[in-house]
Structure formats: structure tokens, C-alpha cells
Design an enzyme around this catalytic site. Structure first.
Site, PDB file in Angstrom:
ATOM      1  N   ILE A  90       2.043  -3.661  -2.049  1.00  0.00           N
ATOM      2  CA  ILE A  90       2.777  -2.838  -3.005  1.00  0.00           C
ATOM      3  C   ILE A  90       4.241  -3.283  -3.019  1.00  0.00           C
ATOM      4  O   ILE A  90       4.917  -3.257  -1.992  1.00  0.00           O
ATOM      5  CB  ILE A  90       2.669  -1.344  -2.592  1.00  0.00           C
ATOM      6  N   ASP A 110       0.970  -1.286   6.302  1.00  0.00           N
ATOM      7  CA  ASP A 110       0.451  -0.360   7.322  1.00  0.00           C
ATOM      8  C   ASP A 110       1.511   0.230   8.242  1.00  0.00           C
ATOM      9  O   ASP A 110       1.220   0.579   9.384  1.00  0.00           O
ATOM     10  CB  ASP A 110      -0.624  -1.064   8.185  1.00  0.00           C
ATOM     11  N   ASN A 140      -1.969   5.453   1.582  1.00  0.00           N
ATOM     12  CA  ASN A 140      -3.013   4.444   1.791  1.00  0.00           C
ATOM     13  C   ASN A 140      -3.962   4.945   2.864  1.00  0.00           C
ATOM     14  O   ASN A 140      -3.579   5.739   3.720  1.00  0.00           O
ATOM     15  CB  ASN A 140      -2.347   3.136   2.253  1.00  0.00           C
ATOM     16  N   GLY A 200     -15.050   0.752  -4.158  1.00  0.00           N
ATOM     17  CA  GLY A 200     -14.577   2.018  -4.713  1.00  0.00           C
ATOM     18  C   GLY A 200     -15.306   3.259  -4.237  1.00  0.00           C
ATOM     19  O   GLY A 200     -15.255   4.289  -4.906  1.00  0.00           O
ATOM     20  N   SER A 201     -15.945   3.188  -3.083  1.00  0.00           N
ATOM     21  CA  SER A 201     -16.672   4.387  -2.632  1.00  0.00           C
ATOM     22  C   SER A 201     -15.694   5.521  -2.309  1.00  0.00           C
ATOM     23  O   SER A 201     -15.993   6.694  -2.569  1.00  0.00           O
ATOM     24  CB  SER A 201     -17.583   4.079  -1.432  1.00  0.00           C
ATOM     25  N   ASN A 202     -14.532   5.190  -1.774  1.00  0.00           N
ATOM     26  CA  ASN A 202     -13.531   6.245  -1.524  1.00  0.00           C
ATOM     27  C   ASN A 202     -12.995   6.801  -2.835  1.00  0.00           C
ATOM     28  O   ASN A 202     -12.823   8.011  -2.975  1.00  0.00           O
ATOM     29  CB  ASN A 202     -12.379   5.704  -0.670  1.00  0.00           C
ATOM     30  N   HIS A 224      -6.331   3.433   5.920  1.00  0.00           N
ATOM     31  CA  HIS A 224      -6.570   2.225   6.715  1.00  0.00           C
ATOM     32  C   HIS A 224      -7.755   2.483   7.649  1.00  0.00           C
ATOM     33  O   HIS A 224      -7.804   3.524   8.300  1.00  0.00           O
ATOM     34  CB  HIS A 224      -5.313   1.876   7.525  1.00  0.00           C
TER      35      HIS A 224
HETATM   36  C1  GRF Z   1     -11.924   1.316   3.216  1.00  0.00           C
HETATM   37  O1  GRF Z   1     -12.509   1.050   4.458  1.00  0.00           O
HETATM   38  C2  GRF Z   1     -10.453   1.536   3.345  1.00  0.00           C
HETATM   39  O2  GRF Z   1     -10.059   2.038   4.570  1.00  0.00           O
HETATM   40  C3  GRF Z   1      -9.896   0.156   3.204  1.00  0.00           C
HETATM   41  O3  GRF Z   1     -10.729  -0.467   2.268  1.00  0.00           O
HETATM   42  C4  GRF Z   1     -12.022   0.118   2.296  1.00  0.00           C
HETATM   43  C5  GRF Z   1     -12.396   0.470   0.898  1.00  0.00           C
HETATM   44  O4  GRF Z   1     -13.715   0.873   0.794  1.00  0.00           O
HETATM   45  N1  GRF Z   1      -8.500   0.189   2.892  1.00  0.00           N
HETATM   46  P1  GRF Z   1     -14.294   1.397  -0.585  1.00  0.00           P
HETATM   47  O5  GRF Z   1     -13.969   0.356  -1.641  1.00  0.00           O
HETATM   48  O6  GRF Z   1     -13.639   2.697  -0.873  1.00  0.00           O
HETATM   49  O7  GRF Z   1     -15.761   1.546  -0.376  1.00  0.00           O
END
Ligand code: GRF
Length: 188
Positions: free
Chosen positions: A88, A145, A102, A13-15, A104
């Protein structure tokens, strides 16, 4: 009118955290909630830190009407997949046309499709000997994708890179761009 986002994430979940943090004090955009299919996923702690509600749904709930009803009730302007690993269902795409995006971790159409996630992607990039990789933010359709590309950013690679260093470079790009790209989409 304030725009509403719902984030779907299966892992660390870092993003998701970067997005939540980015919009935390925004009056224009609000992260309503985080949905995950993975008990104990890191994203739950991250959402809690920012007091964003999070919900765990079993895989089956994505196939029945349960998650879809939840989404329809909250009426998000954008559904953001940030490391969400389940496919999905088509019904979601039909109910939320051009409202699901999404990220990728490669330059699509290269290194996309079923099984191409996480370290699999970075290993494939390393094996190919490509001198660059990057990120792709795209709309979601019913195939993995394959939806229309919204944004890409690149990063250079060299022979000393490993799948791990590639992952680090790609994550940095994701964190740098994803919140801003979401902001742009919601401005339109
Ligand atoms: C990211 O590299 C994203 O591109 C992919 O999954 C990863 C998730 O990373 N779909 P995080 O959980 O947000 O750290």
C-alpha cells in the site's frame, strides 16, 4: 449513518466473501465494492454472487492517483485488505489514517515482512517447530505488517501438522473473527 467498507483482495477471496456475507443484511454497514489487482482472481466471482460491485485495477494504478481518487470519491470508513498482495503506497496511509486494516496469517511480529505471505508463512511456522500460530488484524502503515495490532487469535499446532493443515486452521480462525473485528472497529 451507515458505515462503508471497501475490500481489497488479490486472490481467492474467501475472507472477502465472509465479510460481504456478514454485512449483507446489515443496515449499519455496507460493503461498497471490491478492488483487485489480479485479473481472474476468485474474489470477483464471490463478489458477483452477492451483487457487490468489483473493480480491476492494474498494479500501476495503485502507484498513480487512479485508485486513490476512486477511494477518495467513495469515502469509505474502512479499507479492508483481505489477502491483498501489493504494497500500500504511503499516500494511501496519509489520506486514510487508521482507516486501512490488514489480516496476516500468523502471530505478528513473528513471520511478517516482505515475502511473508500465503504458504511462505505456514512453511516458516512449520520449520520453526512452533506449537502455536494464529492470525493478526492490524492497521496498515507504510511498512509491511508493522502497523498497530488490533486483534490476535491463536490456534495450537502439533508435530503432525503440515503447512497445508496449518493453512486450513488459520483460515478457519480468519473466517471466524475477521468480520466481527471489522464490526467492532466500525462501532467505535
Ligand atoms: C489469508 O490467509 C490472509 O491472512 C492473507 O491472505 C489470505 C487470503 O485468503 N493475507 P483468501 O483469499 O481470503 O482466501
Amino acid at each position: 449513518m451507515q458505515k462503508k467498507i471497501i475490500i481489497l483482495a488479490s486472490g481467492n477471496g474467501s475472507n472477502a466473501e465472509k465479510i460481504i456475507d456478514f454485512f449483507e443484511s446489515s443496515s449499519a454497514v455496507k460493503v461498497l465494492s471490491v478492488i483487485s489487482n489480479k485479473q481472474g482472481a476468485g474474489v470477483f466471482e464471490r463478489a458477483k454472487k452477492f451483487e457487490v460491485p468489483s473493480v480491476l485495477f492494474k498494479k500501476k494504478s495503485f502507484e498513480t492517483n487512479e485508485v486513490l481518487s476512486y477511494l477518495e470519491e467513495l469515502k469509505p470508513d474502512l479499507i479492508v485488505l483481505a489477502g491483498f498482495l501489493l504494497k500500500i503506497p504511503k499516500e494511501f496511509v496519509l489520506k486514510f489514517p487508521n482507516k486501512i486494516i490488514n489480516i496476516h496469517p500468523a502471530l505478528l511480529p513473528k513471520y511478517g515482512g516482505k515475502g511473508m505471505y500465503g504458504s511462505n508463512v505456514h512453511k516458516a511456522v512449520k520449520e520453526s517447530g512452533d506449537l502455536k500460530t494464529g492470525i493478526t488484524i492490524h492497521y496498515v502503515n507504510e511498512n509491511y505488517d508493522e502497523g498497530a495490532i488490533i486483534f490476535q487469535a491463536e490456534v495450537g499446532l502439533d508435530a503432525s501438522d503440515t503447512p497445508e493443515t496449518i493453512a486450513t486452521k488459520v483460515h478457519a480462525l480468519e473466517h471466524q473473527h475477521f468480520p466481527q473485528v471489522i464490526h467492532q472497529i466500525l462501532r467505535k
